[in-house]
Design a protein around this motif. Structure first.
Motif, mmCIF file in Angstrom:
data_model
loop_
_atom_site.group_PDB
_atom_site.id
_atom_site.type_symbol
_atom_site.label_atom_id
_atom_site.label_comp_id
_atom_site.label_asym_id
_atom_site.label_seq_id
_atom_site.Cartn_x
_atom_site.Cartn_y
_atom_site.Cartn_z
ATOM 1 N N ARG B 100 0.810 -1.220 0.000
ATOM 2 C CA ARG B 100 0.000 0.000 0.000
ATOM 3 C C ARG B 100 0.849 1.280 0.000
ATOM 4 O O ARG B 100 0.351 2.346 -0.330
ATOM 5 C CB ARG B 100 -0.954 0.005 1.210
ATOM 6 N N HIS B 101 2.123 1.151 0.403
ATOM 7 C CA HIS B 101 3.004 2.330 0.430
ATOM 8 C C HIS B 101 3.850 2.478 -0.830
ATOM 9 O O HIS B 101 4.606 3.432 -0.948
ATOM 10 C CB HIS B 101 3.932 2.270 1.659
ATOM 11 N N ARG B 102 3.699 1.524 -1.743
ATOM 12 C CA ARG B 102 4.518 1.518 -2.953
ATOM 13 C C ARG B 102 4.491 2.875 -3.673
ATOM 14 O O ARG B 102 5.523 3.383 -4.090
ATOM 15 C CB ARG B 102 3.998 0.416 -3.883
ATOM 16 N N ILE B 103 3.299 3.448 -3.772
ATOM 17 C CA ILE B 103 3.133 4.716 -4.513
ATOM 18 C C ILE B 103 3.917 5.877 -3.907
ATOM 19 O O ILE B 103 4.166 6.861 -4.587
ATOM 20 C CB ILE B 103 1.648 5.131 -4.610
ATOM 21 N N TYR B 104 4.316 5.772 -2.643
ATOM 22 C CA TYR B 104 4.998 6.907 -1.998
ATOM 23 C C TYR B 104 6.510 6.902 -2.209
ATOM 24 O O TYR B 104 7.195 7.847 -1.830
ATOM 25 C CB TYR B 104 4.663 6.946 -0.501
ATOM 26 N N LYS B 105 7.029 5.821 -2.828
ATOM 27 C CA LYS B 105 8.451 5.739 -3.146
ATOM 28 C C LYS B 105 9.329 6.100 -1.938
ATOM 29 O O LYS B 105 10.236 6.939 -2.019
ATOM 30 C CB LYS B 105 8.791 6.654 -4.332
ATOM 31 N N MET B 106 9.075 5.469 -0.826
ATOM 32 C CA MET B 106 9.807 5.752 0.409
ATOM 33 C C MET B 106 11.234 5.213 0.390
ATOM 34 O O MET B 106 11.504 4.171 -0.213
ATOM 35 C CB MET B 106 9.081 5.115 1.599
ATOM 36 N N ASP B 107 12.106 5.909 1.060
ATOM 37 C CA ASP B 107 13.444 5.383 1.350
ATOM 38 C C ASP B 107 13.256 4.101 2.191
ATOM 39 O O ASP B 107 12.607 4.147 3.247
ATOM 40 C CB ASP B 107 14.207 6.445 2.159
ATOM 41 N N PRO B 108 13.789 2.958 1.734
ATOM 42 C CA PRO B 108 13.542 1.693 2.453
ATOM 43 C C PRO B 108 14.110 1.666 3.880
ATOM 44 O O PRO B 108 13.694 0.844 4.699
ATOM 45 C CB PRO B 108 14.209 0.638 1.564
ATOM 46 N N ALA B 109 15.028 2.567 4.182
ATOM 47 C CA ALA B 109 15.590 2.625 5.543
ATOM 48 C C ALA B 109 14.570 3.160 6.548
ATOM 49 O O ALA B 109 14.728 3.005 7.758
ATOM 50 C CB ALA B 109 16.834 3.510 5.557
ATOM 51 N N LEU B 110 13.510 3.781 6.027
ATOM 52 C CA LEU B 110 12.535 4.398 6.940
ATOM 53 C C LEU B 110 11.680 3.378 7.680
ATOM 54 O O LEU B 110 11.110 3.686 8.720
ATOM 55 C CB LEU B 110 11.641 5.372 6.180
ATOM 56 N N TRP B 111 11.600 2.155 7.166
ATOM 57 C CA TRP B 111 10.748 1.163 7.850
ATOM 58 C C TRP B 111 11.285 0.837 9.229
ATOM 59 O O TRP B 111 10.518 0.701 10.190
ATOM 60 C CB TRP B 111 10.589 -0.086 6.987
ATOM 61 N N MET B 112 12.611 0.705 9.356
ATOM 62 C CA MET B 112 13.177 0.472 10.687
ATOM 63 C C MET B 112 13.130 1.761 11.505
ATOM 64 O O MET B 112 12.815 1.736 12.701
ATOM 65 C CB MET B 112 14.625 -0.044 10.583
ATOM 66 N N ALA B 113 13.443 2.877 10.846
ATOM 67 C CA ALA B 113 13.464 4.168 11.548
ATOM 68 C C ALA B 113 12.115 4.495 12.191
ATOM 69 O O ALA B 113 12.053 5.160 13.233
ATOM 70 C CB ALA B 113 13.871 5.280 10.577
ATOM 71 N N PHE B 114 11.058 3.995 11.593
ATOM 72 C CA PHE B 114 9.725 4.282 12.145
ATOM 73 C C PHE B 114 9.626 3.941 13.625
ATOM 74 O O PHE B 114 8.987 4.655 14.410
ATOM 75 C CB PHE B 114 8.625 3.525 11.382
ATOM 76 N N PHE B 115 10.272 2.844 14.020
ATOM 77 C CA PHE B 115 10.112 2.389 15.401
ATOM 78 C C PHE B 115 10.842 3.279 16.409
ATOM 79 O O PHE B 115 10.451 3.350 17.576
ATOM 80 C CB PHE B 115 10.484 0.906 15.510
ATOM 81 N N THR B 116 11.879 3.978 15.945
ATOM 82 C CA THR B 116 12.491 5.005 16.794
ATOM 83 C C THR B 116 11.520 6.176 16.973
ATOM 84 O O THR B 116 11.356 6.701 18.079
ATOM 85 C CB THR B 116 13.805 5.500 16.146
ATOM 86 N N VAL B 117 10.877 6.556 15.877
ATOM 87 C CA VAL B 117 9.909 7.661 15.947
ATOM 88 C C VAL B 117 8.738 7.268 16.848
ATOM 89 O O VAL B 117 8.350 8.026 17.751
ATOM 90 C CB VAL B 117 9.381 8.026 14.537
ATOM 91 N N PHE B 118 8.207 6.073 16.633
ATOM 92 C CA PHE B 118 6.997 5.684 17.362
ATOM 93 C C PHE B 118 7.257 5.513 18.854
ATOM 94 O O PHE B 118 6.477 5.979 19.693
ATOM 95 C CB PHE B 118 6.388 4.408 16.762
ATOM 96 N N THR B 119 8.373 4.865 19.206
ATOM 97 C CA THR B 119 8.675 4.724 20.639
ATOM 98 C C THR B 119 8.995 6.098 21.241
ATOM 99 O O THR B 119 8.683 6.351 22.406
ATOM 100 C CB THR B 119 9.831 3.733 20.904
ATOM 101 N N GLY B 120 9.576 6.976 20.436
ATOM 102 C CA GLY B 120 9.810 8.344 20.905
ATOM 103 C C GLY B 120 8.501 9.041 21.235
ATOM 104 O O GLY B 120 8.386 9.732 22.256
ATOM 105 N N TYR B 121 7.511 8.827 20.383
ATOM 106 C CA TYR B 121 6.186 9.404 20.651
ATOM 107 C C TYR B 121 5.598 8.847 21.940
ATOM 108 O O TYR B 121 5.127 9.606 22.804
ATOM 109 C CB TYR B 121 5.249 9.147 19.464
ATOM 110 N N LEU B 122 5.655 7.529 22.094
ATOM 111 C CA LEU B 122 5.081 6.918 23.304
ATOM 112 C C LEU B 122 5.786 7.444 24.556
ATOM 113 O O LEU B 122 5.139 7.732 25.575
ATOM 114 C CB LEU B 122 5.192 5.387 23.244
#
Lengths: 160, 160
Positions: B100-122
């Protein structure tokens, strides 16, 4: 028979053990098989699948589109079964599903009807105990209830 | 510290109890708040949100788009936490998320980085124990592993 959310969850999850999602041929067939059953037994509903309105089971079997669509719907069923004991997460997933189907302008009665189709598929290709079937229909009743509330709140046609 | 899938699941689910999804103002804010944190602390990543590239936390707070997007991402986090002990379902959900994210052409490194962001939010808005944080990073590691496998299998850029 009255079941707790936890019991309903466990019965539904158990009923899907032989219908696991995944990337192997058998997993792909578990999803494609749903659409073969669906299109064979409910041909009038093919109208919702643009370009596949006249597909036979054999057309579905050879279709990469229905391999992918089959995984998606099978995953959705695994998700609603697994999270059924976390009521707010379950209901949020129902609303998200409604939001994503908005563009298809579905008859709102089809949300409850889905569970007749899905349990029919499970029965047709494996073993579904009476208790598991009752669990899926109980889950479906709650799924549908949240669908209709959310359709109403979204100013869309809903079942009264 | 080594944790079982079940322990990781339970720790992650528990950490989200104060961040429940739903339709009440507090639930909406639980999701919107993630984007306020995200846009404040990782402003370079706003580039992925067309039309919101220069949004401040205050813009996000007033944005119906980020109310909806916030519910979607928060629901996704609840789902991956809840199904983590059902490994094939977890991995299928990861693949569906990638598709579902294919269309956004994301940097593939962001999938792991997300968990730093999310735990930072929590951490930023409540209590996140060291154990819960470790559980989320362990979940993230498996999430990311399946992301990279599926990106590769989909002939898309991936992290080697």
């Amino acid at each position: 028979m009255s079941m707790t959310r936890e019991e309903i969850r466990n019965l539904c999850v158990k009923s899907l053990e032989e219908k696991m999602v995944g990337t192997e041929a058998q997993n792909i067939d578990n999803g494609n098989g749903f659409y073969r059953y669906f299109f064979t037994n409910f041909p009038d509903l093919r109208v919702y699948f643009k370009g596949a309105e006249k597909y036979t089971a054999d057309d579905v079997k050879k279709s990469e589109r229905f391999d992918k669509q089959g995984q998606r719907i099978l995953l959705a069923c695994h998700l609603i079964a697994n999270v059924f004991n976390n009521e707010e997460v379950f209901k949020a997933y129902v609303r998200e599903t409604i939001n994503r189907h908005r563009i298809y302008k579905m008859d709102p009665a089809l949300w409850m009807a889905f569970f007749t189709v899905f349990t029919g598929y499970l029965e047709s290709t494996g073993s579904l105990t009476d208790e598991q079937k009752a669990a899926w229909m109980a889950l479906g009743k709650e799924f549908n209830a949240e669908c209709q509330v959310h359709l109403k709140n979204s100013n869309l046609p809903y079942v009264h």
